[in-house]
Design an enzyme around this catalytic site. Structure first.
Site: not given
Ligand SMILES: [Zn+2]
Length: 443
Positions: A111, A206
């Site tokens: 992401d 994340e």
């Molecule tokens: Zn990162």
């Protein structure tokens, strides 16, 4: 004598070739992958309960699954529900030795930060950078300057990859993915490099803090891991903040304001007083390095009830407890000023400094440092003023340190990465795999 000399020069060539011949191959392979991956929009989204928070993260995950299969990693799989990609690079050690070498994993996240759009990224390669500021072509008000980024000068003669000025680059963390992929391909092409069982994982979300939530640590099977998610060349982190959240609730007494004389107790005044007591030298805006902080960040309320949320951060448990006590003192002082108000102070743990676990497995960091040094990179130990996926994974039972991916200015339009940092990251990953096989065997 002549044979000896030839042998010597071959040896010497083998030493420098990683920087030149193989280095060129690695550079091309890693940069090509980065350019391909950043063109795929994978932005994650805050405040979404599901993982992944956005379906588009699957677009990159599916490509990575296919690439791992094409590289011949037979067990490559995608968690179709939660968007994790897992694969194994099998050991090439002789039978009997593989079992003794701990299984090591490398992790990067698919992401991109939600701070700036990563749709339609138009990456630009500035070949053979010769110094000076870099003006980004599609928004010339965006300039990467030597003044603010003196590290640019370390990249003279190198290729630098930037955005066109209108989006993120999202080298955080697509550089990490490109580097892991390239390291895997490199090790497959060079069976003379001996390594134990190596695990690969690409994770969602994340940037919104949910990366580890559905991570199949058991099924994946790595004993120790490295996230390739740090910033500039040489960064190595085995320390994060200890983190707590305090919720302070002020209870007042509401009544019709027209007839409130002598009855109403307005919780908002107590909250305002409490906020005025935060020590000035303990704030995010006044601290850096290894200093912790207290940070009020969310306030909602009315006369009857006001709720304040506070972040407590410190690298040391003692420092964090002390900050909790300061909040307790602020509560007592406020109660004295506002006798009709009740105050609840509830402190909960968010995450802990992963160093408390990682320090019990010193090889994890020592081998990473050695791997960097072998690649000619000076390790820079950097305490992270936040949490990482690694800190959560560490407390989930898999000690995980964080290593540079190579970019500067992540989460903004001025993000950039030098090609040589990518090469050095690949080299570090390969070296870590090698060193664990040479020195990490457990009897
Ligand atoms: Zn990162």
């Amino acid at each position: 004598m002549k044979t000896f000399l030839v042998l010597l020069s071959t040896l010497f060539l083998a030493e420098v070739s990683w920087g030149q011949l193989q280095g060129n191959w690695v550079k091309q392979a890693a940069v090509d992958r980065l350019i391909k991956y950043v063109k795929i929009d994978t932005q994650s989204k805050e405040d979404v309960e599901e993982v992944p928070s956005t379906r588009k993260q699957f677009d990159l995950a599916r490509i990575l699954l296919r690439e791992l299969q094409q590289l011949g990693l037979a067990d490559a799989r995608l968690d179709e529900q939660h968007c994790y990609v897992y694969a194994t690079l099998p050991s090439n050690l002789p039978a009997g030795k593989t079992e003794k070498v701990p299984v090591i994993g490398f992790i990067a996240h698919v992401d991109a930060s939600s701070s700036v759009s990563d749709a339609n990224v138009n990456p630009i390669i500035h070949k053979n950078y010769q110094g000076g500021d870099i003006v980004l072509p599609n928004d010339t008000t965006r300039v990467i300057t030597v003044g603010k980024d003196p590290n640019l000068l370390k990249s003279i003669g190198d290729d630098i990859i930037t955005t066109d000025g209108t989006t993120l680059l999202a080298a955080d963390d697509k550089a990490g993915i490109a580097e892991i992929m390239t390291a895997v391909e490199y090790m497959l092409k060079h069976p003379e490099i001996k390594h134990g069982t190596i695990k690969i994982a690409f994770t969602p979300d994340e940037e919104v803090g949910h990366g580890p939530r559905y991570f199949d640590i058991k099924g994946w099977g790595a004993k120790y891991a490295y996230t390739i998610d740090g910033g500039q060349l040489g960064e190595l982190s085995d320390e994060t903040f200890n983190a707590q959240t305090a919720v302070v609730t002020f209870h007042g007494k509401n009544t019709h304001p027209g007839y409130a004389k002598g009855i109403m107790v307005n919780s908002l005044y107590a909250a305002a007083h409490f906020i005025s007591l935060f020590p000035e030298d303990m704030r995010p805006e006044t601290t850096e390095g290894r200093q912790g902080y207290l940070h009020p960040y969310d306030l909602t309320g009315n006369e009857e009830r006001t709720r304040l949320k506070v972040l407590i951060r410190d690298f040391d448990i003692g420092g964090m407890e002390e900050k909790g006590k300061i909040l307790g003192d602020m509560k007592e002082q406020t109660l004295k000023e506002f006798p009709g108000v009740n105050i609840d102070l509830v402190i909960t743990d968010t995450y802990r400094n992963m160093n408390s676990v990682l320090s019990k497995y010193p090889d994890v960091v020592a081998f990473a440092e050695e791997a960097m040094e072998c690649a000619g990179v000076k390790p820079v130990r950097l305490p992270v003023r936040g949490g990482t996926d690694g800190s959560q994974l560490t407390f989930m039972g898999m000690p995980t340190a964080n290593i540079f991916a190579g970019e500067s200015n992540p989460h903004g339009k001025l993000e950039w990465i030098p090609a040589m940092s990518m090469v050095k990251s690949v080299e570090t990953i390969v070296n870590i795999s090698k060193i664990w096989a040479e020195k990490g065997a457990e009897e």
